[in-house]
Design a protein around this motif. Structure first.
Motif, PDB file in Angstrom:
ATOM      1  N   ILE A  89     -86.063 -15.557 -33.954  1.00 57.21           N
ATOM      2  CA  ILE A  89     -85.241 -16.046 -35.064  1.00 57.21           C
ATOM      3  C   ILE A  89     -84.396 -17.209 -34.572  1.00 57.21           C
ATOM      4  O   ILE A  89     -84.104 -17.332 -33.382  1.00 57.21           O
ATOM      5  N   THR A  90     -83.981 -18.052 -35.506  1.00 60.14           N
ATOM      6  CA  THR A  90     -83.130 -19.187 -35.172  1.00 60.14           C
ATOM      7  C   THR A  90     -82.478 -19.734 -36.426  1.00 60.14           C
ATOM      8  O   THR A  90     -82.932 -19.478 -37.542  1.00 60.14           O
ATOM      9  N   ASN A  91     -81.424 -20.521 -36.239  1.00 61.98           N
ATOM     10  CA  ASN A  91     -80.860 -21.291 -37.340  1.00 61.98           C
ATOM     11  C   ASN A  91     -81.026 -22.781 -37.078  1.00 61.98           C
ATOM     12  O   ASN A  91     -80.537 -23.615 -37.835  1.00 61.98           O
ATOM     13  N   TRP A 113     -81.157 -19.308 -41.687  1.00 61.63           N
ATOM     14  CA  TRP A 113     -81.866 -18.587 -40.631  1.00 61.63           C
ATOM     15  C   TRP A 113     -83.340 -18.484 -40.950  1.00 61.63           C
ATOM     16  O   TRP A 113     -83.715 -18.381 -42.116  1.00 61.63           O
ATOM     17  N   CYS A 114     -84.167 -18.512 -39.925  1.00 64.63           N
ATOM     18  CA  CYS A 114     -85.612 -18.377 -40.076  1.00 64.63           C
ATOM     19  C   CYS A 114     -86.175 -17.458 -39.016  1.00 64.63           C
ATOM     20  O   CYS A 114     -85.643 -17.369 -37.912  1.00 64.63           O
ATOM     21  N   ASP A 136     -79.788 -14.546 -44.153  1.00 63.10           N
ATOM     22  CA  ASP A 136     -78.751 -14.559 -43.123  1.00 63.10           C
ATOM     23  C   ASP A 136     -79.332 -14.003 -41.821  1.00 63.10           C
ATOM     24  O   ASP A 136     -80.500 -13.626 -41.755  1.00 63.10           O
ATOM     25  N   ARG A 137     -78.508 -13.965 -40.792  1.00 60.76           N
ATOM     26  CA  ARG A 137     -78.978 -13.513 -39.488  1.00 60.76           C
ATOM     27  C   ARG A 137     -79.464 -12.059 -39.532  1.00 60.76           C
ATOM     28  O   ARG A 137     -80.470 -11.708 -38.900  1.00 60.76           O
ATOM     29  N   ALA A 142     -82.855 -11.969 -41.015  1.00 58.37           N
ATOM     30  CA  ALA A 142     -83.806 -12.564 -40.069  1.00 58.37           C
ATOM     31  C   ALA A 142     -84.147 -11.570 -38.964  1.00 58.37           C
ATOM     32  O   ALA A 142     -85.315 -11.414 -38.600  1.00 58.37           O
ATOM     33  N   SER A 143     -83.145 -10.883 -38.450  1.00 59.88           N
ATOM     34  CA  SER A 143     -83.381  -9.892 -37.391  1.00 59.88           C
ATOM     35  C   SER A 143     -84.216  -8.721 -37.896  1.00 59.88           C
ATOM     36  O   SER A 143     -85.119  -8.236 -37.194  1.00 59.88           O
ATOM     37  N   HIS A 164     -82.651 -27.586 -39.128  1.00 60.58           N
ATOM     38  CA  HIS A 164     -82.186 -26.252 -39.474  1.00 60.58           C
ATOM     39  C   HIS A 164     -83.125 -25.606 -40.479  1.00 60.58           C
ATOM     40  O   HIS A 164     -83.835 -26.269 -41.207  1.00 60.58           O
ATOM     41  N   CYS A 165     -83.088 -24.307 -40.514  1.00 58.74           N
ATOM     42  CA  CYS A 165     -83.877 -23.586 -41.506  1.00 58.74           C
ATOM     43  C   CYS A 165     -83.227 -23.786 -42.867  1.00 58.74           C
ATOM     44  O   CYS A 165     -82.001 -23.834 -42.965  1.00 58.74           O
TER      45      CYS A 165
END
Length: 114
Positions: free
Chosen positions: A41-43, A25-26, A77-78, A81-82, A20-21
């Motif tokens: 992006i991903t977690n 999130w990364c 957070d997501r 990241a987005s 995981h990041c």
């Protein structure tokens, strides 16, 4: 390290922290088999990497394969990241390569067991 994180138990679906990041999130950049750069992006980078190798990943990887993970940038957070993914996708290739430069010596494949 928890028992689920032993090298023998390592898989994209387990709960090992290295999958995981660090902050959840990364944003990542992958070099593809045709030398193009893909930003996403991903977690869970390990799970996402394997998805890109299979049929569950981004449409970008249909007809090409991910070659090397070049860059990881943790986000809060997501949403962040987005937002950052959108910023990076607007960069030119030379700008993306400059962004990647400070991480050039990091072997993400070894570090994440990809």
């Amino acid at each position: 390290m928890s028992p689920n994180c032993s090298p023998e138990a390592h898989s994209p679906d387990n709960d090992c922290p290295e999958n995981h990041c660090p902050q959840g999130w990364c944003v990542y950049i992958i070099l593809s088999s045709d030398n193009r750069l893909y930003t996403g992006i991903t977690n869970n980078m390990v799970k996402r990497w394997h998805a890109h190798h299979g049929k569950q990943g981004a449409k970008f990887f249909r007809g090409r394969l991910p070659s090397r993970l070049l860059y990881l940038e943790p986000q809060e957070d997501r949403a962040e990241a987005s937002r950052r993914e959108a910023e990076i996708k607007k960069l030119t290739r030379p700008q993306k390569l400059r962004l990647i430069e400070p991480q050039a010596d990091i072997d993400w494949h070894r570090k994440l067991n990809l």
